[in-house]
Design a protein around this motif. Structure first.
Motif, PDB file in Angstrom:
ATOM      1  N   ALA A 128       3.676   4.165  -8.039  1.00  0.00           N
ATOM      2  CA  ALA A 128       3.291   5.568  -7.891  1.00  0.00           C
ATOM      3  C   ALA A 128       2.268   5.921  -8.947  1.00  0.00           C
ATOM      4  O   ALA A 128       2.419   5.582 -10.126  1.00  0.00           O
ATOM      5  CB  ALA A 128       4.521   6.468  -8.018  1.00  0.00           C
ATOM      6  N   SER A 129       1.215   6.602  -8.537  1.00  0.00           N
ATOM      7  CA  SER A 129       0.132   6.978  -9.443  1.00  0.00           C
ATOM      8  C   SER A 129      -0.647   8.109  -8.781  1.00  0.00           C
ATOM      9  O   SER A 129      -0.321   8.511  -7.656  1.00  0.00           O
ATOM     10  CB  SER A 129      -0.793   5.783  -9.695  1.00  0.00           C
ATOM     11  OG  SER A 129      -1.567   5.495  -8.537  1.00  0.00           O
ATOM     12  N   PRO A 130      -1.698   8.622  -9.424  1.00  0.00           N
ATOM     13  CA  PRO A 130      -2.504   9.633  -8.745  1.00  0.00           C
ATOM     14  C   PRO A 130      -3.142   9.133  -7.455  1.00  0.00           C
ATOM     15  O   PRO A 130      -3.498   9.946  -6.582  1.00  0.00           O
ATOM     16  CB  PRO A 130      -3.581   9.984  -9.789  1.00  0.00           C
ATOM     17  CG  PRO A 130      -2.935   9.676 -11.102  1.00  0.00           C
ATOM     18  CD  PRO A 130      -2.099   8.476 -10.849  1.00  0.00           C
ATOM     19  N   ASP A 131      -3.257   7.813  -7.289  1.00  0.00           N
ATOM     20  CA  ASP A 131      -3.916   7.249  -6.111  1.00  0.00           C
ATOM     21  C   ASP A 131      -2.953   6.628  -5.102  1.00  0.00           C
ATOM     22  O   ASP A 131      -3.333   6.382  -3.958  1.00  0.00           O
ATOM     23  CB  ASP A 131      -4.927   6.182  -6.548  1.00  0.00           C
ATOM     24  CG  ASP A 131      -5.995   6.738  -7.475  1.00  0.00           C
ATOM     25  OD1 ASP A 131      -6.486   7.851  -7.201  1.00  0.00           O
ATOM     26  OD2 ASP A 131      -6.304   6.075  -8.485  1.00  0.00           O
ATOM     27  N   GLU A 135       2.362  12.152  -4.219  1.00  0.00           N
ATOM     28  CA  GLU A 135       3.403  13.185  -4.260  1.00  0.00           C
ATOM     29  C   GLU A 135       4.644  12.687  -4.999  1.00  0.00           C
ATOM     30  O   GLU A 135       5.288  13.430  -5.727  1.00  0.00           O
ATOM     31  CB  GLU A 135       3.786  13.626  -2.847  1.00  0.00           C
ATOM     32  CG  GLU A 135       2.897  14.702  -2.273  1.00  0.00           C
ATOM     33  CD  GLU A 135       2.972  16.010  -3.060  1.00  0.00           C
ATOM     34  OE1 GLU A 135       3.982  16.730  -2.937  1.00  0.00           O
ATOM     35  OE2 GLU A 135       2.022  16.307  -3.808  1.00  0.00           O
ATOM     36  N   LEU A 136       4.963  11.416  -4.808  1.00  0.00           N
ATOM     37  CA  LEU A 136       6.070  10.826  -5.552  1.00  0.00           C
ATOM     38  C   LEU A 136       5.749  10.804  -7.041  1.00  0.00           C
ATOM     39  O   LEU A 136       6.610  11.111  -7.884  1.00  0.00           O
ATOM     40  CB  LEU A 136       6.338   9.412  -5.037  1.00  0.00           C
ATOM     41  CG  LEU A 136       7.411   8.600  -5.771  1.00  0.00           C
ATOM     42  CD1 LEU A 136       8.772   9.297  -5.702  1.00  0.00           C
ATOM     43  CD2 LEU A 136       7.497   7.185  -5.194  1.00  0.00           C
ATOM     44  N   PHE A 137       4.519  10.462  -7.387  1.00  0.00           N
ATOM     45  CA  PHE A 137       4.122  10.461  -8.793  1.00  0.00           C
ATOM     46  C   PHE A 137       4.242  11.862  -9.387  1.00  0.00           C
ATOM     47  O   PHE A 137       4.719  12.037 -10.510  1.00  0.00           O
ATOM     48  CB  PHE A 137       2.690   9.942  -8.920  1.00  0.00           C
ATOM     49  CG  PHE A 137       2.196   9.842 -10.333  1.00  0.00           C
ATOM     50  CD1 PHE A 137       2.828   9.024 -11.258  1.00  0.00           C
ATOM     51  CD2 PHE A 137       1.092  10.578 -10.746  1.00  0.00           C
ATOM     52  CE1 PHE A 137       2.371   8.933 -12.568  1.00  0.00           C
ATOM     53  CE2 PHE A 137       0.630  10.503 -12.052  1.00  0.00           C
ATOM     54  CZ  PHE A 137       1.272   9.679 -12.966  1.00  0.00           C
ATOM     55  N   TRP A 138       3.840  12.869  -8.627  1.00  0.00           N
ATOM     56  CA  TRP A 138       4.014  14.253  -9.095  1.00  0.00           C
ATOM     57  C   TRP A 138       5.490  14.537  -9.356  1.00  0.00           C
ATOM     58  O   TRP A 138       5.856  15.116 -10.383  1.00  0.00           O
ATOM     59  CB  TRP A 138       3.459  15.214  -8.032  1.00  0.00           C
ATOM     60  CG  TRP A 138       3.773  16.655  -8.315  1.00  0.00           C
ATOM     61  CD1 TRP A 138       3.056  17.521  -9.085  1.00  0.00           C
ATOM     62  CD2 TRP A 138       4.905  17.387  -7.837  1.00  0.00           C
ATOM     63  NE1 TRP A 138       3.687  18.750  -9.127  1.00  0.00           N
ATOM     64  CE2 TRP A 138       4.817  18.691  -8.369  1.00  0.00           C
ATOM     65  CE3 TRP A 138       5.994  17.068  -7.018  1.00  0.00           C
ATOM     66  CZ2 TRP A 138       5.771  19.684  -8.104  1.00  0.00           C
ATOM     67  CZ3 TRP A 138       6.944  18.035  -6.750  1.00  0.00           C
ATOM     68  CH2 TRP A 138       6.830  19.329  -7.290  1.00  0.00           C
ATOM     69  N   ALA A 139       6.349  14.126  -8.434  1.00  0.00           N
ATOM     70  CA  ALA A 139       7.776  14.434  -8.544  1.00  0.00           C
ATOM     71  C   ALA A 139       8.441  13.700  -9.709  1.00  0.00           C
ATOM     72  O   ALA A 139       9.358  14.239 -10.350  1.00  0.00           O
ATOM     73  CB  ALA A 139       8.482  14.074  -7.240  1.00  0.00           C
ATOM     74  N   LEU A 140       8.000  12.467  -9.982  1.00  0.00           N
ATOM     75  CA  LEU A 140       8.587  11.714 -11.087  1.00  0.00           C
ATOM     76  C   LEU A 140       8.326  12.389 -12.434  1.00  0.00           C
ATOM     77  O   LEU A 140       9.067  12.165 -13.386  1.00  0.00           O
ATOM     78  CB  LEU A 140       8.015  10.293 -11.120  1.00  0.00           C
ATOM     79  CG  LEU A 140       8.397   9.377  -9.958  1.00  0.00           C
ATOM     80  CD1 LEU A 140       7.656   8.046 -10.076  1.00  0.00           C
ATOM     81  CD2 LEU A 140       9.898   9.143  -9.908  1.00  0.00           C
ATOM     82  N   ARG A 141       7.293  13.202 -12.501  1.00  0.00           N
ATOM     83  CA  ARG A 141       6.938  13.848 -13.767  1.00  0.00           C
ATOM     84  C   ARG A 141       7.693  15.175 -13.917  1.00  0.00           C
ATOM     85  O   ARG A 141       7.142  16.241 -13.849  1.00  0.00           O
ATOM     86  CB  ARG A 141       5.427  14.035 -13.858  1.00  0.00           C
ATOM     87  CG  ARG A 141       4.683  12.707 -14.014  1.00  0.00           C
ATOM     88  CD  ARG A 141       3.180  12.890 -13.983  1.00  0.00           C
ATOM     89  NE  ARG A 141       2.727  13.282 -12.663  1.00  0.00           N
ATOM     90  CZ  ARG A 141       1.537  13.833 -12.424  1.00  0.00           C
ATOM     91  NH1 ARG A 141       0.707  14.095 -13.418  1.00  0.00           N
ATOM     92  NH2 ARG A 141       1.197  14.145 -11.193  1.00  0.00           N
ATOM     93  N   GLY A 142       9.004  15.044 -14.118  1.00  0.00           N
ATOM     94  CA  GLY A 142       9.848  16.202 -14.350  1.00  0.00           C
ATOM     95  C   GLY A 142      10.981  16.355 -13.363  1.00  0.00           C
ATOM     96  O   GLY A 142      11.898  17.152 -13.590  1.00  0.00           O
ATOM     97  N   GLY A 143      10.959  15.600 -12.268  1.00  0.00           N
ATOM     98  CA  GLY A 143      11.982  15.732 -11.227  1.00  0.00           C
ATOM     99  C   GLY A 143      13.237  14.933 -11.471  1.00  0.00           C
ATOM    100  O   GLY A 143      14.133  14.923 -10.615  1.00  0.00           O
ATOM    101  N   GLY A 144      13.339  14.254 -12.607  1.00  0.00           N
ATOM    102  CA  GLY A 144      14.551  13.505 -12.922  1.00  0.00           C
ATOM    103  C   GLY A 144      14.697  12.246 -12.087  1.00  0.00           C
ATOM    104  O   GLY A 144      13.753  11.777 -11.442  1.00  0.00           O
ATOM    105  N   GLY A 145      15.910  11.704 -12.098  1.00  0.00           N
ATOM    106  CA  GLY A 145      16.162  10.423 -11.439  1.00  0.00           C
ATOM    107  C   GLY A 145      16.533  10.546  -9.987  1.00  0.00           C
ATOM    108  O   GLY A 145      17.401   9.812  -9.492  1.00  0.00           O
ATOM    109  N   ASN A 146      15.857  11.431  -9.265  1.00  0.00           N
ATOM    110  CA  ASN A 146      16.224  11.727  -7.880  1.00  0.00           C
ATOM    111  C   ASN A 146      15.665  10.759  -6.854  1.00  0.00           C
ATOM    112  O   ASN A 146      16.074  10.806  -5.696  1.00  0.00           O
ATOM    113  CB  ASN A 146      15.743  13.136  -7.520  1.00  0.00           C
ATOM    114  CG  ASN A 146      16.761  14.211  -7.836  1.00  0.00           C
ATOM    115  OD1 ASN A 146      17.745  14.362  -7.119  1.00  0.00           O
ATOM    116  ND2 ASN A 146      16.536  14.941  -8.921  1.00  0.00           N
TER     117      ASN A 146
END
Length: 454
Positions: free
Chosen positions: A168-171, A175-186
């Motif tokens: 997961a990255s900006p490319d 959307e997953l990369f966005w979620a990993l940045r603060g969304g916890g271990g979901n």
């Protein structure tokens, strides 16, 4: 990519096995899982997840084991212990691109980066895990200089509930990369993170202790000093629990000045101009500020024995007089209570609220409380002890999940504004529609036609 699943990994512990008891204890909780597994590669992570799914076992993921809610262990489920994913690898020295295993600790990262003259902002203590702290945002000693840990994250690899290894990255999977940045271990088990390290060889770090004549006045003066401080200076004002009547009450400020310029270190005059206002806040009883490597400032967390520790936090948009009055009332409550107020702003505040799943960038400060109840305290007694906290929490605009000691639906709602939660719920539905990873501040997968906010 799809992984070739293996048989259940050989490094697994069950009740009664040697080492099981130690493996089930974390900083805040002790569990009794049916199984503790310690994978050594993504294939073994996928095998562990498949085993849990086939037996309908709840899954806890442990990196450092410092979850205040006790999510790093469980009762009757499976713990995936990432201790072997602890590498720190320089991928591109010119870019300061570093790959860090999801089971590494921040002390290990700091030690590995120190010879390069680099550091990463996150983790107040050495034994806190990289995985859990990063996924929740990552507030550390250089938060005003370099923002959150996630603000320096450029990629991550994780094993999803269906056994895929995704980057997961900006490319890729943005959307997953966005979620990993603060969304916890979901969303899966993150096995490693790619960070851009900061050019930090040394920092000015230390503690200034004051006689506590008037807690409200001390907080106010500290607030005003930090509003005028440069980004290089991060600090936390701490009020320890009231002690015996014959001991003089005190408050103290922990501070870190990090220059981080490629051209060289800040001049002594600049450092003094930044730090001196904090030394002048009140009657100083002790001051110890030294230049040291960043790795030296991270110490092991020590859990006081004989107590049931209860922690809560609130992010406030303004540390105004009403909020300060509530802090003072809480600190003077009958239950021994430690309060820490961390100044935010700077680089932390220059990231748009919707750029990451950590959405409260307009917070001026974070207030953390630690109630120290007897270890025999019941849940009902904990609820009663938290009543004074409610008045302060109502003045907050949100919470930071890494320091939150409960994970109810209302806690999750406080952590994520409605638009952020709805976006997280959509990502959850795409990558974990069955909610296999629910031992966290849990996001319910969005369903067609169903509400997307708790």
């Amino acid at each position: 990519m799809a992984l070739q699943q293996t048989a259940l990994i050989p490094d697994a512990l069950r009740p009664g096995d040697d080492g099981y008891d130690d493996a089930t204890q974390t900083f805040f909780a002790t569990g009794s899982p049916a199984l503790v597994v310690r994978p050594r590669g993504p294939e073994e992570v996928a095998a562990a997840i498949a085993h849990a799914v086939s037996r309908d076992l709840a899954v806890s993921v442990r990196s450092g084991g410092h979850s205040p809610v006790g999510h790093s262990t469980d009762t009757g489920g499976m713990v995936i212990d990432l201790r072997y994913f602890d590498s720190v690898e320089v991928i591109d020295e010119a870019r300061r691109l570093v790959r860090v295993g999801g089971g590494a600790t921040w002390g290990g990262v700091a030690a590995a980066l120190s010879p390069f003259g680099w550091a990463l902002t996150a983790g107040d203590t050495s034994d806190v895990g990289v995985g859990g702290l990063t996924l929740g945002g990552g507030i550390g000693w250089m938060v005003r200089r370099y923002g959150l840990a996630i603000d320096n994250l450029v990629g991550a690899r994780l094993v999803t509930p269906d056994g895929r290894l995704l980057a997961a990255s900006p490319d890729e999977h943005s959307e997953l990369f966005w979620a990993l940045r603060g969304g916890g271990g979901n969303f899966g088990v993150v096995i490693d993170f790619d960070f851009i390290a900061q050019p930090i060889s040394t920092v000015q770090f230390g503690t200034v202790t004051y006689r506590l004549d008037d807690a409200g006045a001390l907080i106010t003066r500290w607030r005003d000093a930090m509003r005028a401080a440069p980004d290089q200076l991060s600090s936390t004002l701490a009020l320890p629990p009231a002690r015996s009547a014959d001991e003089e009450p005190c408050g103290f400020v922990l501070l870190c000045y990090a220059d981080g310029t490629e051209a060289g270190e800040a001049g002594e005059a600049d450092i003094d101009a930044a730090i001196d206002p904090l030394v002048e806040l009140g009657t100083v009883t002790m001051a110890e500020i030294t230049e040291c490597s960043y790795s030296e400032i991270l110490e092991n967390a020590v859990r006081p024995s004989g107590f049931r520790l209860v922690t809560r936090n609130a992010l406030v948009s303004r540390l105004d007089d009403d909020v300060i009055a509530e802090i003072c009332r809480l600190h003077s409550a009958a239950i021994p209570t430690a309060v820490a107020v961390r100044s935010l702003g700077g680089a932390f505040a220059r990231v748009p609220n919707d750029a990451t799943a950590f959405a409260h960038r307009d917070a001026e400060a974070m207030i953390v409380v630690l109630l120290m109840l007897p270890d025999t305290a019941t849940d009902a007694e904990v609820s009663d002890a938290l009543i004074p906290w409610q008045a302060l929490s109502r003045r907050g605009i949100g919470t930071y999940i890494n320091f939150q000691g409960s994970a109810t639906a209302s806690d999750v709602a406080a952590a994520y504004p409605p638009a952020t939660y709805a976006r997280l719920a959509a990502v959850k539905a795409a990558y974990d529609p069955e909610n296999r990873f629910a031992r966290n501040h849990n996001i319910t997968p969005a369903r067609s036609g169903a509400p997307t906010h708790v």
